[in-house]
Design an enzyme around this catalytic site. Structure first.
Site, PDB file in Angstrom:
ATOM      1  N   GLU A  33     -68.553  16.175 119.094  1.00 12.86           N
ATOM      2  CA  GLU A  33     -69.939  16.354 118.652  1.00 12.86           C
ATOM      3  C   GLU A  33     -70.814  15.349 119.371  1.00 12.86           C
ATOM      4  O   GLU A  33     -70.478  14.160 119.424  1.00 12.86           O
ATOM      5  CB  GLU A  33     -70.093  16.064 117.148  1.00 12.86           C
ATOM      6  CG  GLU A  33     -69.539  17.107 116.256  1.00 12.86           C
ATOM      7  CD  GLU A  33     -69.809  16.807 114.770  1.00 12.86           C
ATOM      8  OE1 GLU A  33     -70.731  16.022 114.463  1.00 12.86           O
ATOM      9  OE2 GLU A  33     -69.081  17.361 113.946  1.00 12.86           O
TER      10      GLU A  33
HETATM   11  C1  NOJ Z   1     -71.476  15.093 111.827  1.00 12.43           C
HETATM   12  C2  NOJ Z   1     -71.016  16.324 111.111  1.00 12.43           C
HETATM   13  O1  NOJ Z   1     -69.678  16.553 111.420  1.00 12.43           O
HETATM   14  C3  NOJ Z   1     -71.834  17.559 111.450  1.00 12.43           C
HETATM   15  O2  NOJ Z   1     -71.449  18.597 110.592  1.00 12.43           O
HETATM   16  C4  NOJ Z   1     -73.302  17.272 111.372  1.00 12.43           C
HETATM   17  O3  NOJ Z   1     -74.046  18.426 111.692  1.00 12.43           O
HETATM   18  C5  NOJ Z   1     -73.621  16.135 112.328  1.00 12.43           C
HETATM   19  N1  NOJ Z   1     -72.891  14.951 111.921  1.00 12.43           N
HETATM   20  C6  NOJ Z   1     -75.103  15.783 112.373  1.00 12.43           C
HETATM   21  O4  NOJ Z   1     -75.488  15.214 111.173  1.00 12.43           O
END
Ligand code: NOJ
Length: 561
Positions: A404
């Site tokens: 991410e």
């Molecule tokens: C981490 C989380 O895993 C994800 O679901 C979320 O959208 C992002 N942080 C942004 O807050």
């Protein structure tokens, strides 16, 4: 004055005192841009999302309730309009076309546990089967997360969820079912997504589901069971499936980078290291080295003793457990969004205990850092390279997938598809990753977060992380590309940042396309409005008419007899 503002002011003061040394930690002047490309076939780029954040259809096709289905409406954060939609194959196909057009190598998604287990249905399995098959048909590799925070509500009600050791076996059963049903095609498994949030926000601060505030103990207990569950699932795969399926099992850990406020002050340096150890090290150290970071054991143990407790609030792994947990990671997933400056601060143990006070530190931000979206998310690209290097040295240079990385936008700007700041964020963060690769960090993949705008947990739908804008109020949930779609597409097709002239032209070209998308979007409220008329107003008026007619008829009949 908000805490955030106080922190900003405090940091502004700190800056004046501590001057602006250039840290030579990486011999890299912050801000300098590196033109170059990823070695061919070495780093794969894609995007991601998660089940609860994007699927909708929370009560369709035999799905059971998750802790978020119960928690979000209580907090008034859920939009019923979004959830009325059943899982639509058409939407899946459309989304995959978008990904294909962007030439994604992979798409990261999660499987909703309550959709398929323990009360799940065949339809749930079929949905994920279809998704996986469609991705593979389009040469997009599925990266599948088993737990992205949506615990079945029944397990919470019966056992207290992650507070209870029985979750280890329940989760293992679920994971085993997924390996059995999907493992012939899925080769990248992530057991847990960001367990830090599940533990701290779910069981310590209560900001996330299930909303418990068990300060000073809840998060440690939840994390303890999560780590054991991760290890068990890795062993299950290793012993039962690996030889047939030849896949990899990892975990995805979220971590901000912590930079010492004063690089010459040993106490700040240690506090910054503690920040990262209490964040990522909490999970990574047992998984790579077999036990919690020494600094966590020391700090929590000492404070527990000062509070008169007979044992530490941080649970203990037996020596058998340590060797069982150690080495249970084929790759490390890293979620990273932002950085904090850290300074040392003592919290006397008499005044209540919590995960946060156990760390003895304060987090600060530089008011000059851009913060285009979520309150907590400052764009600090150089922190990314430092975090990646930290992982390399701490855990023996593991294989890393960035699971991410991305930025949101504030709600006022949410209909602005010309997302300049997101292009800048991706450009700078991916560039820092490229530099880390040159430092020798073993990065294999990068997942932009997220493909679509989606439900942002305790923030509801108010923060949009998507490359694509989604109109949640429209029944068909149309997607509109933001400018960053074009920009990211060029990073992917050029495999990095070939040269200054070309990279500079990307922004201009991307912004050209977004103004026409903006016009399309501007016409959309009308469609949503029409839908509201057909979906809500028309049925309501019809029902009223029928009722009135019935009443009228009753009167007529009464008069007659
Ligand atoms: C981490 C989380 O895993 C994800 O679901 C979320 O959208 C992002 N942080 C942004 O807050």
């Amino acid at each position: 004055m908000s805490l955030q503002r106080m922190l900003k002011l405090l940091y502004a003061l700190v800056l004046c005192v501590s001057a602006n040394e250039d840290f030579d930690w990486t011999k890299n002047e912050r801000g300098s841009f590196y033109y170059g490309t990823f070695p061919t076939g070495r780093v794969f780029l894609g995007a991601g999302g998660s089940a609860y954040q994007t699927e909708g259809a929370w009560d369709k096709d035999g799905k059971g309730m998750s802790i978020w289905d119960v928690f979000a409406p209580k907090k008034g954060k859920d939009l019923p309009q979004r959830h009325r939609r059943p899982l639509l194959r058409r939407i899946l196909q459309d989304d995959i076309t978008l990904m294909k057009d962007m030439k994604f190598n992979h798409y990261r998604f999660s499987i909703s546990w309550p959709r398929i287990f323990p009360n799940g249905s065949k339809k749930g399995i079929k949905y994920y089967d279809d998704l996986i098959n469609m991705l593979l048909d389009n040469n997009i590799t599925p990266i599948v997360t088993l737990y992205h925070w949506d615990l079945p509500q029944v397990l919470h009600e019966k056992y207290g969820g992650w507070q209870n050791a029985s979750m280890v076996n329940y989760f293992n059963d679920f994971a085993n079912l997924c390996f059995e049903r999907f493992g012939d095609r899925v080769k990248y498994w992530i057991t847990f997504n960001n367990p830090w949030s599940s533990a701290v926000e779910g069981y310590e601060t209560g900001e996330h589901a299930p909303g418990l505030k068990l300060k000073g103990t809840g998060a440690y207990k939840a994390a303890h069971h999560i780590i054991k569950a991760h290890a068990k699932v890795w062993h299950t795969y290793d012993t039962q499936w690996r030889s047939k399926q030849k896949g990899l099992v990892g975990i995805s850990l979220l971590a901000d980078w912590g930079e010492p406020v004063d690089i010459t002050n040993q106490r700040d340096i240690e506090a910054a290291e503690r920040y990262v150890q209490f964040y990522m090290g909490w999970f990574a150290t047992p998984i790579f080295n077999g036990d919690y970071p020494q600094v966590m054991k020391d700090y929590i143990g000492r404070k527990s003793a000062q509070q008169g407790l007979g044992t530490s609030r941080l649970p203990v792994f037996s020596s058998q457990e340590k060797s069982y947990i150690k080495g249970t990671c084929d790759f490390l997933g890293i979620g990273h969004f932002t950085t904090r400056y850290i300074t040392q601060k003592n919290y006397p143990s008499g005044r209540g205990n919590s995960y946060f006070t156990d760390r003895d530190l304060v987090e600060l931000v530089d008011p000059r850092w851009p913060d285009p979206g979520s309150e907590w998310l400052y764009s600090v690209p150089w922190g990314f390279r430092r975090l990646l290097n930290f992982v390399k040295t701490q855990y023996g240079n593991p294989m890393i997938y960035v699971t991410e990385n991305g930025v949101s936008e504030k709600v006022q700007r949410c209909t602005d598809l010309c997302d300049e700041w997101r292009m800048q964020y991706f450009k700078d963060y991916i560039n820092e990753m490229l530099k880390a690769l040159k430092d020798g960090v073993n990065v294999k993949g990068y997942t932009a977060w997220s493909l679509l705008d989606k439900f942002e947990w305790d923030e509801g739908f108010s923060e949009r992380f998507g490359l694509f804008y989604v109109d949640f109020l429209n029944k068909n949930k149309p997607r509109y590309p933001k400018a960053s779609v074009q920009y990211y597409k060029r990073i992917i097709s050029s495999n990095g940042f070939p040269n200054q002239r070309e990279v500079e032209s990307w922004r201009r070209k991307a912004t050209e396309t977004c103004s026409s998308s903006n016009q399309l979007l501007a016409a959309d409220p009308l469609t949503s409005h029409m839908e509201m008329v057909t979906e809500i107003v028309v049925p309501t008026v019809c029902t009223l008419c029928i009722l009135l007619a019935a009443v009228f008829l009753m009167f007529l009949l009464r008069g007659r007899f």
